[in-house]
Structure formats: structure tokens, C-alpha cells
Design an enzyme around this catalytic site. Structure first.
Site, PDB file in Angstrom:
ATOM      1  N   PHE A 155     -17.259  21.374  36.131  1.00 17.66           N
ATOM      2  CA  PHE A 155     -18.160  22.186  36.939  1.00 17.66           C
ATOM      3  C   PHE A 155     -17.475  23.391  37.540  1.00 17.66           C
ATOM      4  CE2 PHE A 155     -16.260  19.531  40.276  1.00 17.66           C
ATOM      5  CZ  PHE A 155     -16.041  20.457  41.283  1.00 17.66           C
ATOM      6  N   CYS A 287      -7.803  23.259  39.677  1.00 22.37           N
ATOM      7  CA  CYS A 287      -6.709  22.390  39.248  1.00 22.37           C
ATOM      8  C   CYS A 287      -5.364  22.936  39.709  1.00 22.37           C
ATOM      9  CB  CYS A 287      -6.720  22.220  37.727  1.00 22.37           C
ATOM     10  SG  CYS A 287      -6.329  23.722  36.803  1.00 22.37           S
ATOM     11  N   GLU A 390      -5.942  13.230  44.293  1.00 26.84           N
ATOM     12  CA  GLU A 390      -6.485  14.579  44.129  1.00 26.84           C
ATOM     13  C   GLU A 390      -7.807  14.649  44.892  1.00 26.84           C
ATOM     14  OE1 GLU A 390      -7.186  17.902  40.659  1.00 26.84           O
ATOM     15  OE2 GLU A 390      -7.503  15.803  40.139  1.00 26.84           O
TER      16      GLU A 390
END
Length: 519
Positions: A155, A287, A390
Site C-alpha cells: 500500500f 521500508c 517493525e
């Protein structure tokens, strides 16, 4: 700014045509800035996916035979069309993905740069030749396409991941079935129109939408040569296992937990600017977002005070509002998960919650949006859950250290290895960090160590599960296979033709003009 006046019906794109979605089950599409439904997305079936593969397979037979110059010309036309529609594409990202409009414009611009690099495929995919292997023998390495590839986008970067996969795939002569995230599919609707506008042959790129169901048909279909994905490490491992059993190659980028290391000689103005961009850009949904800030003990208190001060000044609101810096996170589920991790850090890890971004007060027109404000923990250690998980949101964990080796040991012990950055003016620290930080992308005095499209992008360890990294020459290598040709040649005959050749070649010759091919 774009505000949809009509309900957005996302559709599949097959053989250059938009498919009727009425007979498909639908899922809602939301604007994360407001929390309101703005459209719906068809939940494609495995049969839809198989039809898209068949279309790509049929197109491949012709597309692979098109000249490399012609294929590159389509990529260049795509690049020009994106430039011409830059603002419309950016606003489509800011609408359903809720990346702030300024960053959405930057994402589109980066894809344009990737297309510029991919336009050089006639040079990038050149093979090799070894002359004079033996008498009258030449060896050649020829790069050729493999067939149909399938790609999945996350996304958070609907445009960038398109740029990582599709230009290199089709430029080298392959075709692709591409599935955008059901949370941010609008950009690829715009790109489908562009594919038709530039005259891209039908079936070279097909777009399917929905959840994971249509991807299930990819693994056992012999027409699929490989699978590309950007997402979580657990998902990447599942895809790698299924694709490996079927003998398919994979390009799979996984999760991350990135360190920003601040040494005692940090240049403060550079650091603060990069800290904000790294940790709060895209609301921390990158990321390569900074997640752990490790500060040398000599400057710890000073740096902590400055980043808290700077974080309090970060403005947030609708992704369409040019006056704010940060938009919302992607969904209510993401917001609740991030808030849950903040609670874990506070109660279970017992880190110090210096700045709490949960449930910020928002104006009435966007009060139902999915907002998490900048959040900072201090007194964090490497064994805490917030230092190992994360979080994928604007949450920062601050550590204190006295020796660079200790922080390098933390980075080396992580199962993931996407990126890490160091802020220093010291050449020894710089070179040691580059050498010993076992991550795929290292930054020095930059907060987001994303390589330029000329170079490969990707991590190591569990951050990269697959054959190659994306873009650059890695992208070319992934989407091509090497064919080796060994060629022996000799004169047409051993009699009259050889004599004729010798007669014609008679006369004085310089040492640099004599033939290397023996008669």
C-alpha cells in the site's frame, strides 16, 4: 486539490480494456485522511488471474520479438506521459494512500527517473562476447526474456513499486500481471489509461485487483516465470517457498528495522532535518524509515531534547493539505496496531514515553481519519519489543550508547537488514560503519539511504527473500536469462575459396590490420 465528486469504481485492466466489476464481490476503498469511503475494489478470483496470465502469455510471443529499441521507446513514452500527468498521478496517491501531497509528487518524480534509467535497456541488457577462445571459436552471452511475470505492490508505494517492476520487466521483453494493494489501487487505474494512450500492445501489462486470492494461481501455472513482491518478511518467505517448489524465480523485498546512529561529532542542523524526514515522512510507513535512534552518550541529552522539540513542531493532517507535513496512516487497523505497540512499549517494555502521539485532536472535518502523531520513547534497549518489531508508523525508539561497536552488534544481530545510517564527520566511523553494518543500504549523513535508480535497491538477510534486488542492473538480471552460444566458423571450402581469399589478401599488411581469423 483533488476531492472525488464521484464514487471511484476500481476495475481490472485486461487486454487493454477495463473489465466490468459488477459481478465481483467488492471491498470498500477509504480516504485515510477523512475515514470516509470513496470507492470500492473488486475482489478478483483465481479465474480472473488465470485469464490475465493467458493474456500476458499470448502477448509475450509477439512482444519478445519486438526490437529492444521499440520496447525502450514505449518506456520513454510512458515517462513523458507521467510527466504530462504528474499532478493528477500524485493526487491519486495522496487520495487513497494518504501520502502527503508533497511526498506523493516526489514519488511520481522518482518513478519518472526510474523510467529514464529503464529507457537505457538497449545498453543495460547487452551481452558479452569472448573472441579467440580457440581457433575459429567465439563465445557469446545473450540476455533473453523469460515470459510472464506476476507482481504485487504494497500500500505504501503504489507508484514506486510499479516503477521497480514493470519497466524492467517489459523493457527486457517480458509481460506482467500486476496486482496493486487493495488499500491504494487508484494510481494503477491512472496508469492503465496511460498504457492505452501510448499505444502499448494489449496484454503486455494486465492489472488485477483484490486480496491475496488471485495470487494463488500463480505458483502452479507453468506460464509464470517469476514473482515479484514488496511486503513483510513472513509473506515474502511464504511466496519464496511456494515459488521455489514450482521452480520460479523471485524478487521479494521484506521488512525492516532501521537504525539512525548519531555520533558525538554530529552536525546538528543536518541531523535534525534528516531525522524529521526519515522518521515522520510518509507517517513512518516506509521500508527505509528511521525507527531506532542510537545516540552517543556524549551528546545524548542534547540530541534527545532537540528531536523532541522538533517532533512537537511537526504538523499533521489531511494528505491534501499543503500546510501540514505529515498525513495519516493507511487504515484504522494500522492506527490501532501502532497504538497497541505504543502501549506495549510503555507498559511491558517500560521504556520512557517522552512524546505520546496517540489519539491527537483533529479538526471536525477529518476527525475520523487515521492519525498517529509523532511519538518518542527513550531509555530503549535492544531486547525490548518496540526495538525488535517493525511498527511501521511515526514511532521512534531512542537508545544511548558509548561505543560504536555495541550499536553495530545490535544491527548485526537483527534478522532483518534493510538500511542503517550514521551521522558523523569522522572518516573512521564512516568506513567502519559501511564495512560492519550488515544491511543492504547504508547512509552517511542522510536519513533515508535510498539509492538512485541507476543502482540496485534492497536489503539483505530477511529484508530480501529472493533472487535479486530491484532496479539498476539487478533488475535487468532478474528479468532475463543468459543464453550461451559457442560458435565455430571456417572458410566456405578448403579448396578454391581458400586460394581466392589468399590471393585477395596478398600484399603488404601492417601488424594491426592482419586478420585474426586463420585461413
Amino acid at each position: 486539490m483533488m476531492h472525488p465528486s464521484e464514487f471511484i469504481q476500481i476495475r481490472n485492466f485486461l487486454d487493454g480494456e477495463w473489465q466490468d466489476s459488477e459481478q465481483r464481490e467488492q471491498m470498500p476503498l477509504y480516504d485515510p485522511s477523512t475515514g470516509k469511503q470513496i470507492g470500492q475494489v473488486p475482489l478478483s478470483t483465481q479465474q480472473d488471474s488465470t485469464a490475465a496470465i493467458e493474456s500476458c502469455h499470448e502477448a509475450y510471443g509477439t512482444w519478445r520479438c519486438a526490437s529492444v529499441a521499440k520496447r525502450a521507446a514505449f518506456i520513454f513514452d510512458m515517462r513523458q506521459a507521467m510527466k504530462d500527468n504528474h499532478e493528477d498521478l500524485a493526487q491519486s496517491i495522496a487520495l487513497d494512500q494518504a501520502k502527503h501531497i508533497s511526498e506523493a509528487r516526489g514519488e511520481v518524480q522518482r518513478v519518472i527517473q526510474i523510467l529514464e534509467t529503464a529507457s537505457g535497456i538497449p545498453t543495460l541488457m547487452q551481452g558479452e562476447t569472448v573472441d579467440n577462445i580457440a581457433g575459429n571459436i567465439v563465445g557469446r552471452v545473450i540476455k533473453q526474456p523469460l515470459g510472464v511475470f506476476c507482481g504485487v505492490a504494497p500500500f505504501n508505494f503504489p507508484a514506486l513499486v510499479f516503477g521497480w517492476f514493470i519497466p524492467f520487466c517489459i523493457g527486457t521483453g517480458n509481460t506482467m500481471v500486476f496486482k496493486p494493494s487493495p488499500l491504494s489501487p487508484y494510481f494503477m487505474q491512472k496508469m492503465g489509461a496511460i498504457f492505452n494512450d501510448i499505444g502499448l500492445p494489449p496484454g503486455v501489462i494486465n492489472i488485477i485487483n483484490g486480496d491475496h486470492v488471485p495470487t494463488l494461481s500463480w505458483y502452479d501455472d507453468p506460464r509464470v516465470a517469476g514473482i515479484c513482491m514488496v511486503g513483510s518478511s513472513p509473506t515474502a518467505k511464504k511466496i519464496a517457498e511456494a515459488a521455489g517448489k514450482a521452480g520460479k524465480r523471485t524478487m521479494l523485498l521484506g521488512g525492516a528495522k532501521n537504525y539512525l546512529v548519531v555520533m558525538e561529532d554530529v552536525q546538528m542542523d543536518i541531523w535534525i532535518e534528516d531525522f524529521i524526514h526519515s522518521c515522520y515522512g510518509s507517517a513512518g510507513q516506509r521500508c527505509l524509515s528511521g525507527s531506532i535512534v542510537a545516540i552517543h552518550e556524549d551528546v545524548h541529552d542534547q540530541v534527545l531534547e532537540k528531536i523532541v522539540e522538533a517532533s512537537r513542531k511537526v504538523t499533521y493532517g489531511s494528505a491534501m493539505d499543503p500546510e501540514v507535513y505529515m498525513g495519516p496512516v493507511i487504515s484504522a487497523e494500522a492506527r490501532d496496531r501502532i497504538n497497541g505497540m505504543i502501549e506495549i512499549g510503555r507498559l511491558e517494555d517500560r521504556a520512557t514515553l517522552v512524546l505520546d502521539g496517540r489519539d491527537p485532536d483533529m479538526p471536525p472535518d477529518i476527525k475520523d481519519g487515521y492519525y498517529v502523531a509523532p511519538t518518542i520513547f527513550s531509555d530503549v534497549t535492544a531486547d525490548m519489543q518496540i526495538a525488535r518489531t517493525e511498527i511501521f508508523g511515526p514511532v521512534v525508539s531512542v537508545m544511548k550508547f558509548s561505543n560504536l561497536d555495541d550499536i553495530l552488534a545490535n544491527i548485526q544481530a537483527q534478522p532483518v537488514g534493510n538500511g542503517a545510517c550514521i551521522f558523523t564527520q569522522n572518516l573512521y566511523y564512516t568506513e567502519k560503519f559501511i564495512a560492519d553494518a550488515n544491511v543492504g543500504m547504508v547512509g552517511v549523513n542522510v536519513g533515508v539511504p535510498a539509492p538512485h535508480p541507476y543502482l540496485p535497491f534492497g536489503g539483505i538477510k530477511d529484508s530480501l527473500i529472493g533472487t535479486n534486488k530491484v532496479q539498476g542492473k539487478d533488475g535487468i538480471d532478474f528479468f532475463t536469462q543468459n543464453k550461451i552460444a559457442t560458435v565455430r566458423f571456417s572458410p566456405p571450402s578448403a579448396g578454391r575459396h581458400r586460394a581466392d581469399i589468399r590471393t585477395k589478401a596478398a600484399g603488404p599488411q601492417s601488424s594491426d590490420t592482419r586478420s585474426c581469423v586463420p585461413d
